[in-house]
Design an enzyme around this catalytic site. Structure first.
Site, PDB file in Angstrom:
ATOM      1  CD  GLU A 517     -16.244 -30.185 159.896  1.00 42.96           C
ATOM      2  OE1 GLU A 517     -15.210 -29.515 160.081  1.00 42.96           O
ATOM      3  OE2 GLU A 517     -17.128 -30.321 160.775  1.00 42.96           O
ATOM      4  CG  HIS A 520     -14.233 -25.305 160.107  1.00 44.53           C
ATOM      5  ND1 HIS A 520     -14.292 -24.197 160.910  1.00 44.53           N
ATOM      6  CD2 HIS A 520     -15.146 -26.177 160.617  1.00 44.53           C
ATOM      7  CE1 HIS A 520     -15.194 -24.391 161.873  1.00 44.53           C
ATOM      8  NE2 HIS A 520     -15.727 -25.581 161.702  1.00 44.53           N
ATOM      9  CG  HIS A 523     -11.278 -19.363 158.585  1.00 45.11           C
ATOM     10  ND1 HIS A 523     -11.702 -19.439 159.887  1.00 45.11           N
ATOM     11  CD2 HIS A 523     -10.844 -18.102 158.414  1.00 45.11           C
ATOM     12  CE1 HIS A 523     -11.527 -18.252 160.469  1.00 45.11           C
ATOM     13  NE2 HIS A 523     -11.012 -17.427 159.595  1.00 45.11           N
TER      14      HIS A 523
HETATM   15 ZN   LIG Z   1     -17.245 -26.530 162.759  1.00 43.67          ZN
END
Ligand SMILES: [Zn+2]
Length: 734
Positions: A517, A520, A523
């Protein structure tokens, strides 16, 4: 659902597609309800000074003022947000000036500010901390939001402007990101039917309606079929091997069905059933497996076969109307893989390694059966039971031995944050002055390598009854230089909350989830783009799980691992023998796991590469034909989902998209290979990855972005090795 770029209101794809393929509690989005209500044209809602959404947040990073937001504030803000947004869109569409990038795309990107900030907060609380009142608002607003989306995509005047600019895009001297925005937006309009004649638009709407109706029917039939498919026995001896707790649960399940004195094993959504691990009676195992396999194929009301046969036809017709040879070709055009052929080719290349390994695993299992004088050949219903025995004998791994080394705060700060510090130079400081949606939520301010404050990161790790299952990431505020916003991102998970005063100890799977997680989150936090609709994790489904699966690799990097795997009581590092066991056990059963996934993904592609001219298919025959043609029909490794109960593709919006889980594994493992080739965990490597990939969002073609960074197209080899499907070349072991 992902990709409502214009609106930037929907749950981001990172959340929608976050759970890993091995996890069945994927928080797949509900199918969009049919648009029935008109958009709020002239809402009476007035800008209310008491409603905190009506003015931009004055908190750092424009973080939502959760201390001031009341449940009753969401609905009026959503309604007024839609009204304002539509008024802004109308103004752009009706501008008497000739269309230019600056008078069309820029105001479109800026539009909907109130709706955006409201929906970001609303999606967050409904996902992680919901209530009856919030769910009611969700139900009431969902059809209105769907109609709101249609009102924009099917606005002819607006599309004419978008198309005019698109047609002259090469002469406009746009910077690359602006050019990308024009192309992506135009394609979204076209994909949603903006270019069709009025008659074809009507036809498409009819097909959409029929598909949506059948899709809901499928979901309801499957729900009933799954419930009815439960296995009930009247002799507890048939359930030998189940724990006392499981037996009690089975008795309770029978009672719930008014079958007092019997035992019921309800079905899970996958082909294999958890109880198969423990059940010692082979006949019971076979009965349970067959109940699962045939659940939706008994004829009568709950049989889904006719429904899916028709859905497949409708989808082929939709694609044809929009100018594509197949549904998959339509859906993959804006994905990294671009064509179904590439996705299929990729999966077919996995088949020999996956089935080869599964066959070796089967041989190990057969040995156990023979040692116990079973006197039978391994069948699908035996796999789980004997694989569990192989696992215990081979790895002897006790969760309770491991957990003291993975105390949550230590893993977060000395593992997840440490890796981000080593790679990207980030530092983190907890803040207690930022309001949160629930007291368990923590907030960290994130500082860049030069010490500048760059983002807020919230984490909400503990399980609650009013939180959705699984784990996900999303943005509360998206980075955009056009809007002048910096990222506010969060991670949600469902780790067990310890008793007061006790440490939160994680399993190794939980540790991997945290790294995932946070990938992400990076990102989202590194996003450095002008336009919000191209920012951060707003990328294709077959790309968005790349940064997250990639970040998982750092959990097992020796330097990172040694930095966080410390016993919380003794402060001693984990003994090497235990480290070795954890690493080995991660490859256990990987042949089976990969084969069942690839088989399901190939079924998905099989159904969605039918042309509109193909006759209606017979579901069972078609399924067998696909598996045979693709050489993945091992009798003891059935697909993870059979066509007749494949909810992801018939009910949940993953049609022609199930392969994405595997595709992003390839990117993650191939990408990590680049790091290994260049010295691993270094700032130089991290900075380059950030600059060329993590900061770029969807600002350029994703295949090109990957190739420019990696130096070549992704290769499937590292994935095969990392997932235990192939031996590493000598001298290259991890
Ligand atoms: Zn994911």
């Amino acid at each position: 659902m992902p990709r409502l770029r214009l609106l930037v209101i929907a749950t981001s794809i990172a959340m929608a597609a976050c759970s890993q393929s091995s996890n069945d509690n994927q928080s797949t989005p509900a199918p969009a309800p049919a648009a029935s209500a008109p958009a709020a044209g002239s809402s009476t809602a007035q800008a209310d000074a008491a409603n905190p959404f009506f003015t931009a947040s004055t908190l750092p990073f424009q973080a939502p003022p959760f201390d001031k937001i009341k449940e009753g504030d969401y609905q009026p803000a959503i309604e007024e947000g839609m009204r304002q947004h539509l008024a802004e869109i109308e103004k752009i569409a009706n501008n008497p000036e000739p269309p230019t990038f600056d008078n069309t795309f820029i105001p479109m990107e800026k539009s909907g500010a109130l709706l955006r900030r409201t929906m970001r907060a609303f999606d967050t609380v409904t996902g992680a901390n919901t209530s009856d009142a919030l769910q009611k608002v969700q139900e009431e607003e969902a059809p209105k939001l769907a109609a709101h989306q249609d009102a924009i995509y099917l606005n002819d005047k607006l599309f004419q402007r978008v198309e005019a600019i698109y047609n002259q895009r090469d002469r406009l001297k746009l910077d690359p990101e602006s050019l990308r925005l024009v192309e992506v937006t135009y394609r979204d309009f076209v994909h949603n039917g903006a270019k069709l004649s009025a008659a074809d638009k009507t036809k498409l709407k009819e097909l959409n309606k029929e598909e949506s109706t059948l899709s809901t029917q499928f979901t309801n039939k499957l729900l009933a079929a799954t419930k009815a498919g439960a296995l009930t026995v009247d002799d507890a001896a048939r359930l030998k091997g189940l724990s006392e707790g499981d037996l009690a649960a089975a008795a309770q399940a029978a009672k719930g069905r008014k079958l007092d004195g019997k035992w019921t094993l309800p079905l899970q959504n996958t082909t294999q059933q958890p109880a198969l691990k423990d059940l010692e009676d082979r006949a019971t195992r076979e009965a349970l497996f067959k109940a699962s396999w045939d659940r939706a194929e008994h004829g009568g009301d709950n049989d889904t076969r006719a429904t899916i046969e028709r859905i497949a036809q409708i989808r082929a017709e939709q694609a044809k109307l929009l100018g594509f040879p197949t549904y998959a070709a339509w859906k993959l055009e804006d994905q990294m893989a671009k064509t179904p052929e590439r996705a299929i080719d990729f999966m077919q290349n996995l088949v020999p390694a996956a089935t080869g390994r599964a066959e070796r695993e089967a041989a190990d299992i057969q040995k156990v059966i023979d040692q116990q004088h079973g006197g039978f050949k391994l069948a699908a219903w035996d796999w789980e039971h004997y694989a569990e025995q192989v696992r215990k004998a081979r790895y002897d791994l006790d969760e309770n031995q491991i957990k003291p080394y993975f105390e949550l705060d230590n893993v977060l700060q000395n593992g997840v944050f440490y890796a981000a510090n080593q790679l990207y130079g980030l530092t983190f400081k907890e803040r207690h002055d930022i309001p949160v949606w629930q007291p368990d939520v923590r907030v960290f301010e994130v500082f860049d390598k030069d010490g500048t404050s760059m983002a807020l990161f919230y984490c909400d790790y503990f399980k609650r009854d009013n939180k959705g299952g699984g784990a996900w990431m999303d943005n509360l505020v998206e980075e955009s230089t056009l809007l002048g916003t910096k990222p506010v991102v969060f991670n949600v998970a469902n780790f067990t909350k310890p008793a007061p005063g006790q440490p939160a100890l994680l399993s190794f799977d939980d540790v991997i989830t945290m790294f995932h997680e946070f990938g992400h989150a990076l990102h989202g936090m590194f996003a450095d783009t002008k336009y919000p609709s191209l920012s951060g994790a707003n990328t294709a489904r077959d790309f968005v799980e790349f940064p997250s699966q990639f970040n998982e690799h750092w959990a097992t990097d020796p330097k990172v691992f040694a930095h966080y795997a410390i016993n919380y009581k003794t402060h001693q590092p984990m003994p090497q023998a235990l480290v070795g066991k954890i690493k080995q056990a991660r490859h256990f059963n990987s042949g089976y796991d990969m084969t069942e996934l690839v088989a399901a993904a190939l079924l998905d592609m099989g159904w969605h590469t039918l042309s509109a001219d193909a006759p209606k298919q017979d579901a069972d025959k078609f399924e067998m034909d696909v598996l045979t043609k693709d050489k993945i029909n091992l009798s003891y490794v059935p697909p993870r989902y059979r066509s007749s109960y494949f909810q992801h593709i018939w009910g949940n919006g993953y049609a022609a998209g199930y392969y994405a889980y595997l595709w992003t594994q390839m990117l993650a493992d191939d990408g990590f290979e680049w790091f290994k080739e260049h010295g691993g965990l270094t700032r130089a490597n991290g900075d380059r990855f950030r600059q060329m990939v993590l900061s770029r969002g969807n600002t350029e073609d994703l295949a090109k972005m990957y190739k420019d960074w990696r130096g070549k197209d992704p290769s499937v080899e590292p994935m095969l090795i990392d997932r235990g499907l192939k031996d590493a070349p000598k001298g290259n072991e991890k």
